[in-house]
Design a protein around this motif. Sequence first.
Motif, PDB file in Angstrom:
ATOM      1  N   GLN A  92       1.025  -1.301   0.050  1.00  0.00           N
ATOM      2  CA  GLN A  92       0.382   0.009  -0.384  1.00  0.00           C
ATOM      3  C   GLN A  92       1.005   1.292   0.330  1.00  0.00           C
ATOM      4  OE1 GLN A  92      -3.221   0.339  -0.183  1.00  0.00           O
ATOM      5  NE2 GLN A  92      -3.508  -1.776  -0.910  1.00  0.00           N
ATOM      6  N   ARG A  93       1.553   0.697   0.489  1.00  0.00           N
ATOM      7  CA  ARG A  93       2.747   2.205   0.884  1.00  0.00           C
ATOM      8  C   ARG A  93       3.570   2.570  -0.507  1.00  0.00           C
ATOM      9  NH1 ARG A  93       6.967   0.716   4.504  1.00  0.00           N
ATOM     10  NH2 ARG A  93       5.306   0.993   5.444  1.00  0.00           N
ATOM     11  N   ALA A  94       3.637   1.678  -1.054  1.00  0.00           N
ATOM     12  CA  ALA A  94       4.453   1.449  -2.018  1.00  0.00           C
ATOM     13  C   ALA A  94       3.749   2.117  -3.033  1.00  0.00           C
ATOM     14  CB  ALA A  94       4.762   0.267  -2.568  1.00  0.00           C
ATOM     15  N   LEU A  95       2.137   1.519  -3.031  1.00  0.00           N
ATOM     16  CA  LEU A  95       1.486   2.122  -4.006  1.00  0.00           C
ATOM     17  C   LEU A  95       0.792   3.741  -3.757  1.00  0.00           C
ATOM     18  CD1 LEU A  95      -1.312  -0.416  -4.203  1.00  0.00           C
ATOM     19  CD2 LEU A  95       0.447   0.004  -6.253  1.00  0.00           C
ATOM     20  N   ARG A  96       0.830   4.201  -3.152  1.00  0.00           N
ATOM     21  CA  ARG A  96       0.486   4.954  -2.720  1.00  0.00           C
ATOM     22  C   ARG A  96       1.447   6.381  -2.878  1.00  0.00           C
ATOM     23  NH1 ARG A  96      -1.319   3.396   2.034  1.00  0.00           N
ATOM     24  NH2 ARG A  96       0.682   3.844   3.464  1.00  0.00           N
ATOM     25  N   ALA A  97       3.419   5.876  -3.208  1.00  0.00           N
ATOM     26  CA  ALA A  97       4.270   6.781  -3.266  1.00  0.00           C
ATOM     27  C   ALA A  97       4.521   6.976  -5.200  1.00  0.00           C
ATOM     28  CB  ALA A  97       5.457   5.978  -3.329  1.00  0.00           C
ATOM     29  N   ALA A  98       4.085   5.785  -5.592  1.00  0.00           N
ATOM     30  CA  ALA A  98       4.260   5.926  -7.272  1.00  0.00           C
ATOM     31  C   ALA A  98       2.725   6.585  -7.196  1.00  0.00           C
ATOM     32  CB  ALA A  98       4.389   4.528  -7.399  1.00  0.00           C
ATOM     33  N   ALA A  99       2.373   6.666  -6.460  1.00  0.00           N
ATOM     34  CA  ALA A  99       0.760   8.021  -7.198  1.00  0.00           C
ATOM     35  C   ALA A  99       0.779   9.201  -7.258  1.00  0.00           C
ATOM     36  CB  ALA A  99      -0.656   7.504  -6.575  1.00  0.00           C
ATOM     37  N   ALA A 100       1.499   9.517  -5.638  1.00  0.00           N
ATOM     38  CA  ALA A 100       1.896  11.168  -5.710  1.00  0.00           C
ATOM     39  C   ALA A 100       2.699  10.915  -6.761  1.00  0.00           C
ATOM     40  CB  ALA A 100       2.746  10.652  -3.872  1.00  0.00           C
ATOM     41  N   GLU A 101       3.585  10.359  -6.819  1.00  0.00           N
ATOM     42  CA  GLU A 101       5.207  10.337  -8.012  1.00  0.00           C
ATOM     43  C   GLU A 101       4.537  11.303  -9.169  1.00  0.00           C
ATOM     44  OE1 GLU A 101       8.936   8.322 -10.165  1.00  0.00           O
ATOM     45  OE2 GLU A 101       8.717   8.383  -7.709  1.00  0.00           O
ATOM     46  N   ALA A 102       3.512  10.192 -10.004  1.00  0.00           N
ATOM     47  CA  ALA A 102       2.965  10.340 -10.353  1.00  0.00           C
ATOM     48  C   ALA A 102       1.941  11.542 -10.391  1.00  0.00           C
ATOM     49  CB  ALA A 102       1.942   9.871 -11.627  1.00  0.00           C
ATOM     50  N   ARG A 103       1.749  12.202  -9.805  1.00  0.00           N
ATOM     51  CA  ARG A 103       0.880  13.438  -9.357  1.00  0.00           C
ATOM     52  C   ARG A 103       1.806  14.518  -9.483  1.00  0.00           C
ATOM     53  NH1 ARG A 103      -2.227  11.251  -5.851  1.00  0.00           N
ATOM     54  NH2 ARG A 103      -0.643  11.971  -3.880  1.00  0.00           N
ATOM     55  N   LEU A 104       3.154  14.412  -8.721  1.00  0.00           N
ATOM     56  CA  LEU A 104       4.040  15.456  -8.650  1.00  0.00           C
ATOM     57  C   LEU A 104       4.676  15.148 -10.604  1.00  0.00           C
ATOM     58  CD1 LEU A 104       5.749  14.915  -5.383  1.00  0.00           C
ATOM     59  CD2 LEU A 104       4.482  16.654  -6.651  1.00  0.00           C
ATOM     60  N   ASN A 105       4.301  14.426 -11.473  1.00  0.00           N
ATOM     61  CA  ASN A 105       4.934  14.694 -12.356  1.00  0.00           C
ATOM     62  C   ASN A 105       4.258  15.537 -12.880  1.00  0.00           C
ATOM     63  OD1 ASN A 105       7.222  13.767 -11.645  1.00  0.00           O
ATOM     64  ND2 ASN A 105       7.040  11.716 -12.258  1.00  0.00           N
ATOM     65  N   GLY A 106       2.926  15.323 -12.785  1.00  0.00           N
ATOM     66  CA  GLY A 106       1.829  15.542 -14.094  1.00  0.00           C
ATOM     67  C   GLY A 106       1.814  17.610 -13.329  1.00  0.00           C
ATOM     68  N   CYS A 107       2.116  17.754 -12.265  1.00  0.00           N
ATOM     69  CA  CYS A 107       1.986  19.056 -12.606  1.00  0.00           C
ATOM     70  C   CYS A 107       2.732  19.946 -12.793  1.00  0.00           C
ATOM     71  CB  CYS A 107       1.961  19.648 -10.007  1.00  0.00           C
ATOM     72  SG  CYS A 107       0.554  19.389 -10.092  1.00  0.00           S
ATOM     73  N   SER A 108       4.132  19.171 -12.419  1.00  0.00           N
ATOM     74  CA  SER A 108       5.698  19.679 -12.965  1.00  0.00           C
ATOM     75  C   SER A 108       5.402  19.853 -14.747  1.00  0.00           C
ATOM     76  CB  SER A 108       7.080  19.196 -12.775  1.00  0.00           C
ATOM     77  OG  SER A 108       7.262  17.906 -13.365  1.00  0.00           O
ATOM     78  N   ALA A 109       5.067  19.290 -15.558  1.00  0.00           N
ATOM     79  CA  ALA A 109       4.894  18.966 -17.056  1.00  0.00           C
ATOM     80  C   ALA A 109       4.047  20.762 -17.923  1.00  0.00           C
ATOM     81  CB  ALA A 109       4.525  17.733 -17.164  1.00  0.00           C
ATOM     82  N   ARG A 110       2.816  20.660 -16.670  1.00  0.00           N
ATOM     83  CA  ARG A 110       2.089  21.899 -17.113  1.00  0.00           C
ATOM     84  C   ARG A 110       2.848  23.122 -17.016  1.00  0.00           C
ATOM     85  NH1 ARG A 110      -3.019  20.849 -13.563  1.00  0.00           N
ATOM     86  NH2 ARG A 110      -3.235  18.813 -13.895  1.00  0.00           N
TER      87      ARG A 110
END
Length: 143
Positions: free
Chosen positions: A125-143
């Motif tokens: 669960q921790r790994a899944l949450r970390a991957a989701a947070a990383e995806a959100r951060l990568n999505g924000c920086s791409a804008r």
Amino acid sequence: ARNASRRYMALHEEQWDWHAAHVPAGMTEEQQAEKEERERAKAKEKKKRAEKAKKERKRAEEEVRTQAATKLHAAMGGENVEALTAAMQEAARVGCSNDEVEAARAKIDKLLKDSADPEVQRQRQRALRAAAAEARLNGCSAR
């Protein structure tokens, strides 16, 4: 006995009423030799076709075995117990090596054991949450 009567008929056609005795047409030794040669050639051709069919069947079985092994290896890389179980059963059914099937069985046992362990579940669960947070951060920086 049948061919003996036919050979005798060929030599002595006028001696008996062969038609009334229901003896087929007379057969000379040359005709019999030709018939035997045709039968040998036919048997040889039949044997050749059977051998070819056997080779084709073995090739097809090997291809199915290779595909099942490929699916098993792909399923071994994941964490899906159902997919791994299905791939393992298919591999066992088509005759893949026992080592591959046993490795899959061991992986299934490990996955089932790990799924019951609360610590392993927390880590996942921790790994899944970390991957989701990383995806959100990568999505924000791409804008």
